[in-house]
Design an enzyme around this catalytic site. Sequence first.
Site, short mmCIF file in Angstrom:
data_model
loop_
_atom_site.label_atom_id
_atom_site.label_comp_id
_atom_site.label_asym_id
_atom_site.label_seq_id
_atom_site.Cartn_x
_atom_site.Cartn_y
_atom_site.Cartn_z
N ARG A 150 0.87 -1.17 0.00
CA ARG A 150 0.00 0.00 0.00
C ARG A 150 0.91 1.23 0.00
O ARG A 150 2.05 1.17 0.49
CB ARG A 150 -0.89 0.02 1.24
CG ARG A 150 -1.82 -1.17 1.38
CD ARG A 150 -2.64 -1.05 2.67
NE ARG A 150 -3.59 -2.16 2.83
CZ ARG A 150 -3.34 -3.27 3.50
NH1 ARG A 150 -2.15 -3.44 4.08
NH2 ARG A 150 -4.25 -4.23 3.60
N LYS A 174 -2.49 -2.35 7.70
CA LYS A 174 -3.74 -1.91 8.31
C LYS A 174 -3.98 -2.63 9.63
O LYS A 174 -3.63 -3.80 9.77
CB LYS A 174 -4.92 -2.17 7.36
CG LYS A 174 -5.07 -1.12 6.27
CD LYS A 174 -6.35 -1.35 5.51
CE LYS A 174 -6.57 -0.25 4.49
NZ LYS A 174 -7.83 -0.44 3.74
N HIS A 257 -1.95 1.99 -6.08
CA HIS A 257 -2.75 0.81 -5.77
C HIS A 257 -2.95 -0.07 -7.02
O HIS A 257 -3.20 -1.27 -6.90
CB HIS A 257 -4.11 1.21 -5.19
CG HIS A 257 -4.55 0.32 -4.07
ND1 HIS A 257 -3.99 0.36 -2.81
CD2 HIS A 257 -5.48 -0.66 -4.02
CE1 HIS A 257 -4.57 -0.55 -2.04
NE2 HIS A 257 -5.47 -1.18 -2.75
N ARG A 260 -0.36 -2.54 -6.89
CA ARG A 260 -0.70 -3.56 -5.88
C ARG A 260 -1.68 -4.56 -6.48
O ARG A 260 -1.53 -5.78 -6.29
CB ARG A 260 -1.29 -2.87 -4.65
CG ARG A 260 -1.74 -3.82 -3.53
CD ARG A 260 -2.10 -2.98 -2.29
NE ARG A 260 -2.96 -3.67 -1.36
CZ ARG A 260 -2.54 -4.47 -0.38
NH1 ARG A 260 -1.25 -4.73 -0.25
NH2 ARG A 260 -3.40 -5.03 0.45
N HIS A 283 -4.44 -8.99 3.82
CA HIS A 283 -5.89 -8.91 4.00
C HIS A 283 -6.30 -9.74 5.22
O HIS A 283 -5.88 -10.89 5.35
CB HIS A 283 -6.62 -9.46 2.77
CG HIS A 283 -6.53 -8.56 1.58
ND1 HIS A 283 -6.79 -8.98 0.29
CD2 HIS A 283 -6.25 -7.23 1.47
CE1 HIS A 283 -6.64 -7.97 -0.55
NE2 HIS A 283 -6.32 -6.90 0.15
N TYR A 292 -10.13 -10.42 -6.71
CA TYR A 292 -9.19 -10.68 -7.80
C TYR A 292 -9.50 -11.95 -8.59
O TYR A 292 -8.94 -12.16 -9.66
CB TYR A 292 -7.75 -10.80 -7.25
CG TYR A 292 -7.25 -9.55 -6.59
CD1 TYR A 292 -6.85 -8.44 -7.33
CD2 TYR A 292 -7.19 -9.46 -5.20
CE1 TYR A 292 -6.39 -7.29 -6.72
CE2 TYR A 292 -6.73 -8.31 -4.57
CZ TYR A 292 -6.34 -7.23 -5.35
OH TYR A 292 -5.89 -6.09 -4.74
#
Length: 314
Positions: A150, A174, A257, A260, A283, A292
């Site tokens: 990120r 995150k 992004h 990414r 994630h 995806y």
Amino acid sequence: MNIKELKNQFLEYLEIEKGRSPKTVENYNRYLNNFLSWSKISYPQEINDSLVREYRLFLNRCEDKKGDRLKKITQNYYIIALRSFLKYLAKREIETLPAERVEIGKTARKEVDFLESDEVERIIEAANGTNLKSLRDRAMLELLFSAGLRVSELTNLNRDKIDFKKQEFTVRGKGDKLRVVFISDTAKNALIKYLEKRTDIDPALFIRDIAALKKFSKKKENSDEENVNLRLTPRSVQRIVKSYAIKAGITKDVHPHTLRHSFATDLLMNGADIRSVQAMLGHSSITTTQIYTHITNQQLRDVHKAFHGRRRKK
């Protein structure tokens, strides 16, 4: 207890007990203030099914200054904040509407923009100079694609955290979660060339342009100037990536992004399993990574063509 006091205690709970970032706490405060301002209620006991339904209608019909309606995903942010607040109240055994009575609206699956392998190559090759700025930009582009970072993770990196021998480093993503990411041979070589050109002692892996570097290196009388922050900002990285995409003749709207996304799709299209990709992206839920999977439809089509109906007579 007054609902505004409870809201403030909830925000403190998010910050301390849940370890949420200042930005997340700020967003929740804004979303809840919107609800309290609209509803004009004073106590949590006043929240009921009817009130929440009217609030959802208000959000759905709400328009910005341009006359555009709030997107469904934006509306959901407001409802998620309210539901989290209700869960907190239930945890404290404060009478109010049960959080499970508040449903999150369905949104259309987000399309993922990604680059083909030749487009990634063209963007990276566009940074082909030998000065510090070009070497920095090439190393940055290589690392974004190699590690699937990120933009905030990239800009927070310090150069002493890179293990060039193992070609890996740990990044804080995150939710303050740590994960190990890996760098390719090309990314490693680009980073080494860039760092060899650096003459400063700033810890940041990616710093601002050569003018800022000279300002930092030069002797100054003002102590504030000596502590000038050289670290690149996320906004600067966005501008840099976009400029090289334009230089490479890419017509897509390219952001950090996008690289990414390209990292994830490249792994999946080359046979990586989705759980591994989930771990590499950081994630917390497999559902997030599943955006995806539609990209591998071409592979599914090839499997169908190769194996379906082979026993039927032609």
